[in-house]
Design a protein around this motif. Structure first.
Motif, mmCIF file in Angstrom:
data_model
loop_
_atom_site.group_PDB
_atom_site.id
_atom_site.type_symbol
_atom_site.label_atom_id
_atom_site.label_comp_id
_atom_site.label_asym_id
_atom_site.label_seq_id
_atom_site.Cartn_x
_atom_site.Cartn_y
_atom_site.Cartn_z
ATOM 1 N N ASP A 20 0.907 -1.325 -0.230
ATOM 2 C CA ASP A 20 0.040 0.020 0.034
ATOM 3 C C ASP A 20 0.767 1.164 0.085
ATOM 4 O O ASP A 20 0.483 2.314 0.519
ATOM 5 C CB ASP A 20 -1.102 -0.023 1.437
ATOM 6 N N ILE A 21 2.064 1.145 -0.564
ATOM 7 C CA ILE A 21 2.895 2.441 -0.880
ATOM 8 C C ILE A 21 2.991 2.672 -2.338
ATOM 9 O O ILE A 21 3.716 1.563 -2.822
ATOM 10 C CB ILE A 21 4.164 2.319 -0.053
ATOM 11 N N PRO A 22 2.808 3.612 -2.816
ATOM 12 C CA PRO A 22 2.784 3.932 -4.451
ATOM 13 C C PRO A 22 4.274 3.701 -4.719
ATOM 14 O O PRO A 22 4.397 3.289 -6.081
ATOM 15 C CB PRO A 22 2.368 5.101 -4.519
ATOM 16 N N ASN A 23 5.295 3.855 -4.023
ATOM 17 C CA ASN A 23 6.440 3.994 -4.610
ATOM 18 C C ASN A 23 7.243 2.777 -4.229
ATOM 19 O O ASN A 23 7.681 2.196 -3.252
ATOM 20 C CB ASN A 23 7.514 5.249 -3.803
ATOM 21 N N VAL A 24 7.493 1.943 -5.423
ATOM 22 C CA VAL A 24 8.035 0.521 -5.125
ATOM 23 C C VAL A 24 9.564 0.565 -4.695
ATOM 24 O O VAL A 24 9.708 -0.265 -3.880
ATOM 25 C CB VAL A 24 8.321 -0.149 -6.527
ATOM 26 N N VAL A 25 10.253 1.631 -4.973
ATOM 27 C CA VAL A 25 11.628 1.407 -4.211
ATOM 28 C C VAL A 25 11.467 1.504 -2.684
ATOM 29 O O VAL A 25 12.299 0.918 -2.102
ATOM 30 C CB VAL A 25 12.564 2.674 -4.738
ATOM 31 N N THR A 26 10.573 2.413 -2.593
ATOM 32 C CA THR A 26 10.408 2.420 -0.800
ATOM 33 C C THR A 26 9.982 1.367 -0.365
ATOM 34 O O THR A 26 10.492 0.732 0.824
ATOM 35 C CB THR A 26 9.155 3.692 -0.403
ATOM 36 N N SER A 27 8.960 0.699 -0.782
ATOM 37 C CA SER A 27 8.371 -0.470 -0.310
ATOM 38 C C SER A 27 9.606 -1.636 -0.406
ATOM 39 O O SER A 27 9.652 -2.590 0.606
ATOM 40 C CB SER A 27 7.119 -0.864 -1.015
ATOM 41 N N VAL A 28 10.295 -1.642 -1.458
ATOM 42 C CA VAL A 28 11.238 -2.632 -1.177
ATOM 43 C C VAL A 28 12.280 -2.324 -0.235
ATOM 44 O O VAL A 28 12.631 -3.294 0.637
ATOM 45 C CB VAL A 28 12.103 -2.687 -2.604
ATOM 46 N N LEU A 29 12.861 -1.149 0.021
ATOM 47 C CA LEU A 29 13.628 -0.841 1.150
ATOM 48 C C LEU A 29 13.114 -0.812 2.245
ATOM 49 O O LEU A 29 13.811 -1.391 3.292
ATOM 50 C CB LEU A 29 14.080 0.581 0.812
ATOM 51 N N ALA A 30 11.829 -0.508 2.645
ATOM 52 C CA ALA A 30 11.668 -0.438 3.893
ATOM 53 C C ALA A 30 10.726 -1.699 4.286
ATOM 54 O O ALA A 30 10.457 -2.050 5.597
ATOM 55 C CB ALA A 30 10.515 0.744 3.998
ATOM 56 N N SER A 31 10.074 -2.506 3.474
ATOM 57 C CA SER A 31 9.552 -3.814 3.636
ATOM 58 C C SER A 31 10.109 -5.102 3.195
ATOM 59 O O SER A 31 10.592 -5.838 4.175
ATOM 60 C CB SER A 31 8.186 -3.623 3.313
ATOM 61 N N TYR A 32 10.372 -5.291 2.115
ATOM 62 C CA TYR A 32 10.834 -6.412 1.434
ATOM 63 C C TYR A 32 12.418 -6.824 2.035
ATOM 64 O O TYR A 32 12.703 -7.725 2.548
ATOM 65 C CB TYR A 32 10.735 -6.795 -0.129
ATOM 66 N N ARG A 33 13.027 -5.546 1.945
ATOM 67 C CA ARG A 33 14.397 -5.678 2.448
ATOM 68 C C ARG A 33 14.723 -5.121 3.780
ATOM 69 O O ARG A 33 15.769 -4.318 4.009
ATOM 70 C CB ARG A 33 15.410 -5.055 1.344
ATOM 71 N N GLY A 34 13.604 -5.014 4.726
ATOM 72 C CA GLY A 34 13.718 -4.338 5.828
ATOM 73 C C GLY A 34 14.895 -4.697 6.755
ATOM 74 O O GLY A 34 15.459 -3.674 7.349
ATOM 75 N N TYR A 35 15.252 -5.742 7.015
ATOM 76 C CA TYR A 35 16.401 -5.861 7.799
ATOM 77 C C TYR A 35 17.550 -5.631 7.293
ATOM 78 O O TYR A 35 18.465 -4.956 8.144
ATOM 79 C CB TYR A 35 16.341 -7.583 7.992
ATOM 80 N N ASP A 36 17.803 -5.536 6.190
ATOM 81 C CA ASP A 36 19.214 -4.920 5.387
ATOM 82 C C ASP A 36 19.073 -3.452 5.749
ATOM 83 O O ASP A 36 20.151 -2.913 5.994
ATOM 84 C CB ASP A 36 19.025 -5.294 4.020
#
Lengths: 96, 184, 163, 104
Positions: free
Chosen positions: B139-155
């Motif tokens: 539910d975040i329009p920016n894909v880069v943001t969701s990758v950084l903050a969620s899919y790759r959250g631990y990193d």
């Protein structure tokens, strides 16, 4: 088409400012060149967004305008007072 | 339309190169701080042209603003108004190393896929999934943001910790000085 | 009208204007960041009064801006001709002009308007005088006649009467 | 109507681009830092203002035009401040302005 022409004109202006930033002669000429270069970058970003028909990039132009101003002020403060921690005359000082 | 993109790209790269050369030739710290400001303005503009808007955002904030101010603070702490002595003992060796490194990089670039090639290996693995699913999943329009903050959250958490530590270090270095001044 | 310039309302409106995405999650995050900024500026001791430039909200600012834009374009034309003319036509001068009968905010407006018009530049604003650098002596004439100062004073007087 | 608007937009763009170019030329041509500030001001005010006005016509009425307005307002408020700060810092840094006291 006119948008591209304006974009090219600004790029030429940037080149002129780069020359001024490189040759100086005083440090203030360089600061002036950097500050004005920042304004031109803002314009380039705004125009480029419209040339490529994706004007959503304007947020970056806004961030640029903000950062450019803050950086210029910090540089000038440094040159005027010698360090950044210097607090100018402020109303708070008079109260204390 | 493509032509103007190339033109902007190459002009900005040319400016970048010229600035880098002048920075490397200058021997006054203030001038190089100032020119680094221009350098990062150019870098960020290039990131926008290359569609990496998020990186451009960071570069604009960090490169133009914070790093200029940090470098100036460092200069005001060290107070080095002197010119830096240049040691030019063996230019031939340095030139040889640079040319060898450049050649190695050029050879490496030849093996890379075309710029923005949709069939490049990097674009075939998880990228399509992120592009199609992330908006509905996170539910975040920016894909880069969701990758950084969620899919790759631990990193990202790890990166943030590193930056946080660096920030504490900088504050410890800079704040000690102002504290002393307040007591004066 | 004035309440729009209370910092938190202003920040939230600004966020809404720039964001363009209005889902629940993002609205909450936006509100949180507005409060965060507000807290930081409180801690930095930024005076809330300075954040309310109330006389800039008065409608009398509109005719002033239109007049100022006309002046900017005229003096841009004059300075452009100086830049493009061959040889050096620059005869810079320093001069002091009065800025009396003005509140601090009007003085800032006046000094900034002078700087905004190319050809004249405020170097020092101290007390009731402004020190002006000008590219050519004749560019100073309109300022000496005091039209701009009168117009700036008019904005403020208009505001005081409204209250 | 559309044709007239696009002509106005093109004229504004040409004027703005010329202002930016002339300002940059002035930064190169003028003899000392204080005169150069005047030239740089042309880019900040007339150049940026005209170009962004043209973009406002291009964008119509949307969030984007709001952002353009934010940019131009911000430039109009900060540009004189930084010009003034620069001039003041230069004076304090003992860079004396070149002056001609002779009239004419």
């Amino acid at each position: 088409m006119m948008l591209s022409a304006a974009l090219i004109a600004i790029l030429v202006g940037m080149a002129l400012l780069l020359i001024r930033a490189f040759v100086g002669p005083t440090i203030y000429d360089r600061i002036l060149a950097v500050n004005n270069f920042g304004t031109k970058t803002v314009l380039v970003l705004a125009l480029y967004g419209f040339v490529t028909e994706r004007p959503d990039f304007l947020d970056i132009a806004i961030v640029y305008a903000l950062c450019n101003f803050i950086a210029t002020m910090a540089i000038l403060k440094y040159f005027e007072y010698g360090d950044l921690g210097h607090v100018g005359k402020q109303p708070e000082d008079e109260k204390l | 339309m493509i032509a103007i993109e190339f033109l902007v790209n190459f002009t900005l790269l040319g400016f970048l190169l010229a600035t880098a050369l002048v920075i490397s030739r200058t021997n006054r710290l203030f001038q190089s701080v100032m020119l680094f400001g221009i350098y990062s303005l150019l870098t960020a503009a290039l990131f926008v042209v290359l569609d990496a808007v998020d990186v451009a955002f960071t570069e604009a904030a960090v490169g133009t603003c914070i790093s200029t101010i940090l470098m100036l603070s460092a200069l005001s702490l060290t107070g080095s108004r002197r010119e830096v002595a240049m040691h030019r003992k063996s230019p031939a060796l340095a030139l040889g190393v640079s040319i060898a490194l450049g050649a190695a990089l050029a050879v490496g670039i030849m093996d890379m896929p075309e710029f923005a090639d949709p069939n490049a290996p990097a674009n075939l693995h998880v990228a399509p999934y992120y592009l199609t699913e992330s908006v509905s999943e996170i539910d975040i329009p920016n894909v880069v943001t969701s990758v950084l903050a969620s899919y790759r959250g631990y990193d990202t958490l790890g990166e943030v910790v590193v930056i946080f530590t660096a920030g504490i270090g900088v504050i410890a270095l800079l704040a000690g000085r102002t504290g002393k001044r307040d007591e004066d | 009208m004035g309440f729009i310039f209370s910092p938190i309302v202003f920040l939230i409106l600004f966020w809404l204007a720039l964001s363009g995405h209005y889902t629940t999650l993002l609205l909450i995050l936006g509100a949180a960041s507005c409060f965060w900024v507000l807290m930081i500026s409180r801690r930095m001791g930024i005076n809330a009064h300075e954040g309310k430039p109330i006389h800039l909200v008065s409608w009398r600012i509109v005719p002033y801006w239109i007049w100022l834009i006309k002046e900017i374009l005229l003096s841009t034309w004059a300075v452009s001709r100086m830049i493009l003319s061959p040889g050096s036509s620059v005869r810079p001068q320093l001069a002091k002009i009065p800025a009396n009968n003005m509140s601090d905010l009007s003085k800032v407006t006046y000094a900034n308007s002078i700087t905004l018009t190319p050809g004249t530049l405020t170097i020092e604003a101290d007390g009731d005088e402004l020190e002006i650098h000008t590219l050519r002596a004749d560019m100073l004439e309109p300022l000496k006649r005091g039209e701009m100062a009168d117009r700036v004073r008019k904005i403020e007087r208009g505001h005081n009467r409204e209250q | 109507m559309d044709g007239i608007l696009s002509i106005i937009r093109d004229l504004l763009l040409i004027a703005g681009a010329l202002a930016v170019l002339i300002g940059a030329l002035g930064v190169i041509r003028f003899p000392e830092v204080f005169s150069r500030i005047h030239a740089a001001g042309i880019t900040d005010t007339a150049g940026a203002g005209l170009i962004i006005l043209a973009l406002l016509i291009e964008s119509g009425f949307s969030l984007i035009s709001l952002k353009l307005l934010v940019i131009v307002l911000f430039l109009f408020f900060t540009s004189p401040t930084s010009s003034h700060a620069l001039a003041k810092a230069a004076i304090h840094g003992r860079v004396l302005p070149l002056t001609h006291q002779d009239k004419g």
